[in-house]
Design a protein around this motif. Structure first.
Motif, PDB file in Angstrom:
ATOM      1  N   ARG A  70       0.817  -1.216   0.000  1.00  0.00           N
ATOM      2  CA  ARG A  70       0.000   0.000   0.000  1.00  0.00           C
ATOM      3  C   ARG A  70       0.854   1.272   0.000  1.00  0.00           C
ATOM      4  N   HIS A  71       2.132   1.134  -0.264  1.00  0.00           N
ATOM      5  CA  HIS A  71       3.019   2.294  -0.173  1.00  0.00           C
ATOM      6  C   HIS A  71       2.911   3.173  -1.424  1.00  0.00           C
ATOM      7  N   PRO A  72       3.012   4.487  -1.251  1.00  0.00           N
ATOM      8  CA  PRO A  72       3.002   5.401  -2.397  1.00  0.00           C
ATOM      9  C   PRO A  72       4.199   5.142  -3.309  1.00  0.00           C
ATOM     10  N   VAL A  73       4.002   5.456  -4.582  1.00  0.00           N
ATOM     11  CA  VAL A  73       5.029   5.189  -5.595  1.00  0.00           C
ATOM     12  C   VAL A  73       5.482   6.485  -6.246  1.00  0.00           C
ATOM     13  N   VAL A  74       6.810   6.608  -6.433  1.00  0.00           N
ATOM     14  CA  VAL A  74       7.400   7.683  -7.228  1.00  0.00           C
ATOM     15  C   VAL A  74       8.056   7.026  -8.434  1.00  0.00           C
ATOM     16  N   PHE A  75       7.626   7.395  -9.640  1.00  0.00           N
ATOM     17  CA  PHE A  75       8.202   6.835 -10.864  1.00  0.00           C
ATOM     18  C   PHE A  75       9.325   7.720 -11.381  1.00  0.00           C
ATOM     19  N   ILE A  76      10.362   7.065 -11.904  1.00  0.00           N
ATOM     20  CA  ILE A  76      11.397   7.773 -12.657  1.00  0.00           C
ATOM     21  C   ILE A  76      11.529   7.066 -13.998  1.00  0.00           C
ATOM     22  N   SER A  77      11.852   7.816 -15.041  1.00  0.00           N
ATOM     23  CA  SER A  77      11.951   7.202 -16.369  1.00  0.00           C
ATOM     24  C   SER A  77      12.879   8.001 -17.255  1.00  0.00           C
ATOM     25  N   GLY A  78      13.657   7.272 -18.050  1.00  0.00           N
ATOM     26  CA  GLY A  78      14.560   7.922 -18.986  1.00  0.00           C
ATOM     27  C   GLY A  78      13.890   8.257 -20.293  1.00  0.00           C
ATOM     28  N   ALA A  79      12.679   7.786 -20.492  1.00  0.00           N
ATOM     29  CA  ALA A  79      11.961   8.022 -21.745  1.00  0.00           C
ATOM     30  C   ALA A  79      10.912   9.095 -21.559  1.00  0.00           C
ATOM     31  N   GLY A  80      10.709   9.893 -22.604  1.00  0.00           N
ATOM     32  CA  GLY A  80       9.681  10.929 -22.547  1.00  0.00           C
ATOM     33  C   GLY A  80       8.317  10.317 -22.787  1.00  0.00           C
ATOM     34  N   ASP A  81       7.868   9.514 -21.856  1.00  0.00           N
ATOM     35  CA  ASP A  81       6.635   8.739 -22.007  1.00  0.00           C
ATOM     36  C   ASP A  81       5.470   9.474 -21.355  1.00  0.00           C
ATOM     37  N   VAL A  82       4.865  10.390 -22.098  1.00  0.00           N
ATOM     38  CA  VAL A  82       3.751  11.165 -21.548  1.00  0.00           C
ATOM     39  C   VAL A  82       2.549  10.285 -21.235  1.00  0.00           C
ATOM     40  N   PRO A  83       2.125   9.395 -22.140  1.00  0.00           N
ATOM     41  CA  PRO A  83       0.991   8.512 -21.800  1.00  0.00           C
ATOM     42  C   PRO A  83       1.268   7.666 -20.562  1.00  0.00           C
ATOM     43  N   GLY A  84       2.523   7.183 -20.435  1.00  0.00           N
ATOM     44  CA  GLY A  84       2.877   6.401 -19.255  1.00  0.00           C
ATOM     45  C   GLY A  84       2.803   7.230 -17.994  1.00  0.00           C
ATOM     46  N   ALA A  85       3.227   8.478 -18.093  1.00  0.00           N
ATOM     47  CA  ALA A  85       3.163   9.366 -16.928  1.00  0.00           C
ATOM     48  C   ALA A  85       1.726   9.613 -16.510  1.00  0.00           C
ATOM     49  N   VAL A  86       0.866   9.834 -17.492  1.00  0.00           N
ATOM     50  CA  VAL A  86      -0.556  10.069 -17.192  1.00  0.00           C
ATOM     51  C   VAL A  86      -1.162   8.850 -16.517  1.00  0.00           C
ATOM     52  N   ARG A  87      -0.869   7.661 -17.061  1.00  0.00           N
ATOM     53  CA  ARG A  87      -1.422   6.429 -16.486  1.00  0.00           C
ATOM     54  C   ARG A  87      -0.883   6.215 -15.078  1.00  0.00           C
ATOM     55  N   ALA A  88       0.387   6.537 -14.871  1.00  0.00           N
ATOM     56  CA  ALA A  88       0.984   6.370 -13.545  1.00  0.00           C
ATOM     57  C   ALA A  88       0.300   7.249 -12.515  1.00  0.00           C
ATOM     58  N   MET A  89       0.047   8.487 -12.865  1.00  0.00           N
ATOM     59  CA  MET A  89      -0.591   9.408 -11.927  1.00  0.00           C
ATOM     60  C   MET A  89      -2.031   8.997 -11.664  1.00  0.00           C
ATOM     61  N   LYS A  90      -2.732   8.529 -12.699  1.00  0.00           N
ATOM     62  CA  LYS A  90      -4.105   8.069 -12.516  1.00  0.00           C
ATOM     63  C   LYS A  90      -4.155   6.837 -11.622  1.00  0.00           C
TER      64      LYS A  90
END
Length: 205
Positions: A70-90
């Motif tokens: 149940r721990h909060p997640v912080v994502f890091i990524s080397g790719a400019g993946d805008v759709p992935g970022a949106v899905r991650a935040m959702k």
């Protein structure tokens, strides 16, 4: 603090940085290694890469949730993946940071994640405490409690329940004593807190 990244150099760098800041760190070079662990019951957060060969970060986030993490997640990524970022935040991620990320920015995101985790744990503890208090009520006392919270008089509650007004008066006193409240407004506030925290009636479980 948990870190998941398939890049060994990034993993070592993150470990050193978090250790230097005083965090206890457990790192994983592959998502399956973290999934093999039992969910950590204590406070913390997860810093993970988005793009990994076995499971991507979004898939790992979902698998961890299913496993009981149940721990909060912080994502890091080397790719400019805008759709992935949106899905991650959702999906509930605290932040999505592009590599290379500065220590200052990452540590700020971690502090935010830890604060969210602390708030979530406090809310869960309050919910459990409220559930325990209300679970001491019998089904009929719960009916009386609901009637009192609706602003009904004893005789009105008695008419609804098909019982004597004196019985309702006695049960009302027991409700107030068990919940440790001294007034109707206090009881209403307590009931509102229970329902806003859990959204369920303890007597239905």
């Amino acid at each position: 603090m948990f870190v998941v990244d398939d890049d060994p150099s990034v993993l070592r760098s993150l470990e050193r940085m978090f250790h230097t800041e005083g965090y206890a760190v457990r790192s994983f070079a592959q998502p399956r290694l973290m999934l093999a662990c039992e969910p950590w019951p204590g406070p913390g957060c997860v810093v993970m890469d988005l793009r990994m060969p076995e499971l991507n970060g979004l898939e790992l986030q979902e698998r961890l949730r299913q496993a009981g993490w149940r721990h909060p997640v912080v994502f890091i990524s080397g790719a400019g993946d805008v759709p992935g970022a949106v899905r991650a935040m959702k999906a509930g991620a605290v932040d999505f940071l592009p590599k290379p990320v500065s220590a200052e920015v990452l540590l700020a995101a971690v502090l935010q994640a830890l604060a969210r985790d602390q708030a979530s744990r406090a809310a869960n503890a309050e919910r459990e405490q409220l559930r325990l208090r209300f679970s001491t009520l019998s089904p009929r006392e719960w009916d009386v409690c609901r009637g009192v919270a609706r602003g009904l008089l004893n005789k009105q509650i008695a008419a609804e329940l098909g019982t004597a007004e004196q019985t309702v008066r006695f049960q009302r006193g027991r409700v107030m004593a068990k919940l440790a409240v001294s007034s109707v407004p206090e009881l209403v506030r307590l009931l509102d807190r229970l329902e806003s925290r859990s959204g369920v009636n303890p007597q239905t479980e």
